[in-house]
Design an enzyme around this catalytic site. Structure first.
Site, PDB file in Angstrom:
ATOM      1  N   THR A  95      47.973  29.974  42.685  1.00  0.00           N
ATOM      2  CA  THR A  95      46.540  29.739  42.636  1.00  0.00           C
ATOM      3  C   THR A  95      45.909  30.648  41.600  1.00  0.00           C
ATOM      4  O   THR A  95      46.495  31.650  41.170  1.00  0.00           O
ATOM      5  CB  THR A  95      45.900  29.988  44.009  1.00  0.00           C
ATOM      6  OG1 THR A  95      46.268  31.287  44.483  1.00  0.00           O
ATOM      7  CG2 THR A  95      46.359  28.931  45.001  1.00  0.00           C
ATOM      8  N   ASP A 210      39.447  29.259  43.610  1.00  0.00           N
ATOM      9  CA  ASP A 210      38.104  29.844  43.685  1.00  0.00           C
ATOM     10  C   ASP A 210      37.524  29.903  42.283  1.00  0.00           C
ATOM     11  O   ASP A 210      38.258  29.790  41.292  1.00  0.00           O
ATOM     12  CB  ASP A 210      38.144  31.243  44.304  1.00  0.00           C
ATOM     13  CG  ASP A 210      38.993  32.215  43.503  1.00  0.00           C
ATOM     14  OD1 ASP A 210      38.409  33.057  42.806  1.00  0.00           O
ATOM     15  OD2 ASP A 210      40.235  32.129  43.575  1.00  0.00           O
TER      16      ASP A 210
END
Length: 239
Positions: A95, A210
């Site tokens: 990520t 994010d």
């Protein structure tokens, strides 16, 4: 001293790890990939909870192993896989925090190169600055597969940092964004540096979990189990 497998960090025996290894940072993501995508998966490492599994995907032998967080742990595991287990390809499936305006949660980032602040490359005593770049054959195949899947992605630079919680300079990511850098993470530069020295292939396929600039983010459970496009692409291009 002659080094050989198994090691202090990987308990797998020689031959138990495939030529292509998918490397998420999260050990539970490694477990998720093994349980949901590999056939006849066998766990071959659990030292320090850096879970590793080997199985098959569409008849191809593939391994998946966690790298942990940051350049040092990625460097240790990637070095041993390349040099002691004869691994040819490591594909990071991790990520990343977006710093580019056009990236959204769930989008893919193919790391063409990695800017970095880690001193990892200093050990090679190069007289200039080393450019940490992906292996083009893996990158080309991954982009082609993403196009077939109609996945949303961007290709470009990422920023690999050793500092997750900066003490003072909180505007650093904005400056990297102005240079066209897509996102921030912690492992890609070390992976690309180790691969270059070993003469092997490496690629980071990242999913935006994010957005650093807006503060938008998703839960750990979603990061572990929902970002499957990068997993599918990595498995499809495994050699």
């Amino acid at each position: 001293m002659t080094l050989k497998a198994p090691t202090h960090h990987i308990s797998a025996q020689p031959g138990e790890i495939a030529k292509t290894v998918l490397m998420p940072g999260d050990p539970l993501r490694a477990k998720f990939i093994a349980e949901n995508f590999l056939e006849d998966a066998v766990q071959v490492n659990s030292i320090r909870c850096m879970y590793a599994y080997t199985g098959t995907y569409k008849g191809k032998k593939v391994s998946v192993m966690a790298s942990g967080i940051g350049a040092p742990t990625m460097g240790v595991h990637a070095w041993e896989l390349y040099n002691l287990y004869d691994v040819e390809n490591i594909i990071r499936v991790g990520t990343t925090g977006a710093i580019h305006d056009e990236l959204k949660i769930g989008d893919l980032v193919f790391a063409l190169g990695a800017c970095y602040n880690t001193p990892y490359a200093d050990q090679y005593k190069l007289s200039g600055t080393f450019s940490a770049v992906a292996s083009y054959p893996l990158l080309r195949d991954a982009v082609d597969k993403a196009d077939q899947m109609k996945a949303k992605y961007m290709v470009g630079n990422v920023y690999s940092t050793d500092i997750f919680y900066p003490e003072y300079d909180r505007e650093e990511n904005e400056r990297w964004s102005k240079m066209g850098v897509l996102s921030v993470e912690m492992e890609t530069a070390a992976l690309y540096i180790v691969a270059a020295r070993a003469g092997k292939k490496a690629l980071s396929i990242l999913t935006v979990s994010d957005h650093v600039m807006t503060g938008e983010k998703v839960s750990a459970d979603i990061r572990e189990k929902n970002f499957t496009d990068m997993m599918k692409i990595a498995l499809e291009i495994a050699e």
